[in-house]
Design a protein around this motif. Structure first.
Motif, short mmCIF file in Angstrom:
data_model
loop_
_atom_site.label_atom_id
_atom_site.label_comp_id
_atom_site.label_asym_id
_atom_site.label_seq_id
_atom_site.Cartn_x
_atom_site.Cartn_y
_atom_site.Cartn_z
N THR B 121 0.70 -1.16 -0.15
CA THR B 121 -0.05 0.01 0.13
C THR B 121 0.83 1.31 0.02
O THR B 121 0.39 2.31 -0.69
N ARG B 123 3.94 1.74 -1.30
CA ARG B 123 4.57 1.86 -2.41
C ARG B 123 3.34 2.52 -3.55
O ARG B 123 3.70 3.09 -4.43
N THR B 124 2.29 1.86 -3.49
CA THR B 124 1.19 1.96 -4.17
C THR B 124 0.80 3.68 -4.19
O THR B 124 0.58 4.01 -5.24
N HIS B 125 0.62 4.06 -2.93
CA HIS B 125 0.17 5.28 -2.57
C HIS B 125 1.49 6.22 -3.24
O HIS B 125 1.18 7.38 -3.80
N ASP B 127 3.38 5.71 -5.92
CA ASP B 127 3.04 5.77 -7.11
C ASP B 127 1.93 6.54 -7.70
O ASP B 127 1.78 7.13 -8.67
N LEU B 128 0.95 6.52 -6.95
CA LEU B 128 -0.70 7.30 -7.19
C LEU B 128 -0.33 8.58 -7.16
O LEU B 128 -1.37 9.33 -7.53
N ALA B 130 1.33 10.52 -8.38
CA ALA B 130 1.50 11.19 -9.65
C ALA B 130 0.41 11.34 -10.73
O ALA B 130 0.28 11.94 -11.64
N PHE B 131 -0.72 11.11 -10.13
CA PHE B 131 -2.01 10.92 -10.83
C PHE B 131 -3.10 12.04 -10.26
O PHE B 131 -3.30 11.91 -8.95
N GLN B 135 -7.72 11.19 -13.06
CA GLN B 135 -7.21 10.19 -13.81
C GLN B 135 -7.20 8.81 -12.81
O GLN B 135 -7.53 7.60 -13.02
N LEU B 136 -7.28 9.14 -11.56
CA LEU B 136 -7.50 8.22 -10.39
C LEU B 136 -9.02 7.36 -10.63
O LEU B 136 -9.21 6.22 -10.48
N ARG B 137 -9.92 8.43 -11.04
CA ARG B 137 -11.13 7.87 -11.48
C ARG B 137 -11.19 6.78 -12.41
O ARG B 137 -11.82 5.71 -12.31
N THR B 138 -10.35 7.32 -13.43
CA THR B 138 -10.15 6.18 -14.71
C THR B 138 -9.82 4.88 -14.11
O THR B 138 -10.23 3.82 -14.62
N LEU B 139 -8.58 5.20 -13.38
CA LEU B 139 -7.74 3.82 -12.74
C LEU B 139 -8.87 3.07 -12.20
O LEU B 139 -8.82 1.66 -12.12
N LEU B 140 -9.84 3.74 -11.36
CA LEU B 140 -10.64 3.08 -10.50
C LEU B 140 -11.40 1.90 -11.24
O LEU B 140 -11.83 0.80 -11.04
#
Lengths: 166, 166
Positions: B121, B123-125, B127-128, B130-131, B135-140
């Motif tokens: 988590t 590491r993921t945070h 990485d995230l 940068a969005f 874009q996060l909504r798209t990723l979701l």
DNA sequence: TCTTATTGATTGCGTGGCACAACGGTTGTG
DNA sequence: CACAACCGTTGTGCCACGCAATCAATAAGA
């Protein structure tokens, strides 16, 4: 250590939390898919990774192949035996160094790995149809960032004397 | 033998093709991460899936747990033995049906799974970061679509020839 | 050149997870 | 009360893996 944090369906204060909370479940499914397809192909998941690495980076020696799939040279040797018996790879002596033996995929091996990717890519294309180019660009960036991050994580986890400074 | 294309349907130029061509490599890395962390925790990947399923769906019987992780009841019994010995799960008799035994995660088991997710988590945070929200909504949406697709694929692969007509 | 050290790959051995099949215990039904 | 269905467990064998020893070939040194 925050023991009070629940990840399953997160508290979604932010979108990032939503993303990270949903990732593990997806990853679990992907891993299961890999195992299922591998067993259906009559090979082990490790063999699968080997074929993938062979396809991605081209023919190499057994040693570096062992490193790529995360196996000891001995286990890699047995794995190559299995794949050779199954007709998926072939051992080719290196003309420049008679110690080395290059491992290269055969036609059948490539066909098998392609069949696997064909199934997955078909489904993926179907899923991607719902996104426009702008979103696809975002996805591409997302995947690239996470791929690099995952690769770094693999490298870090493999070092025994790790965690020098968090 | 250098194949013409790296991937079967690599009609370069399409963004969707780019995405599908980069996914397998990322997935491979994720699988390796799972294996590495599991071995570092002293458990196997299957045990890991078990804990994940327990956390996701709550305590259940050994039978349904076997189904979730894709094991036979016998193997699941042994897996539960391992996790119980490691103090990660506990067997609780069902008061309503003395044949049934509910498997529930212990505090230590939850801590372990949390520690795993904490690492990923964090590491993921990172990485995230940068969005942006759009874009996060798209990723979701992307993740949700693929998660459902992966789950369906797992179901499909588990039923070899059956599924006549539900 | 001959000798020694290093590198690459393979094999003997033990460990352990898994599938298959048989078993005892429990529930509910006639 | 007897019988069948269900659930979880255990006996057995298979096979992937790690570890360590071994053989083959190259590289380095006297």
């Amino acid at each position: 250590m925050r023991a009070k944090k629940e990840h399953p369906t997160a508290v979604s204060g932010s979108l990032a939390d939503e993303v990270v909370s949903r990732l593990p479940d997806w990853i679990t499914h992907l891993i299961q898919i890999n195992s299922l397809i591998a067993s259906r192909m009559g090979v082990v998941v490790t063999d699968f990774h080997c074929l993938h690495a062979l396809q991605q980076h081209g023919p190499t020696t057994a040693g570096v192949l062992a490193g790529r799939v995360g196996l000891t040279p001995g286990s890699a040797s047995r794995m190559i035996d299995r794949l050779a018996d199954a007709g998926c790879v072939r051992r080719v002596p290196d003309p420049h160094d008679r110690r080395r033996i290059l491992i290269e995929p055969t036609e059948e091996g490539l066909e098998r790995i392609n069949a696997y990717y064909a199934g997955l890519t078909a489904r993926t294309h179907q899923d991607l149809a719902a996104f426009d180019d702008e979103q696809l660009r975002t996805l591409l960036r997302f995947i690239e960032v996470f791929r690099a991050s995952a690769a770094a994580e693999v490298e870090r986890l493999r070092s025994p004397a790790d965690r020098p400074a968090p």
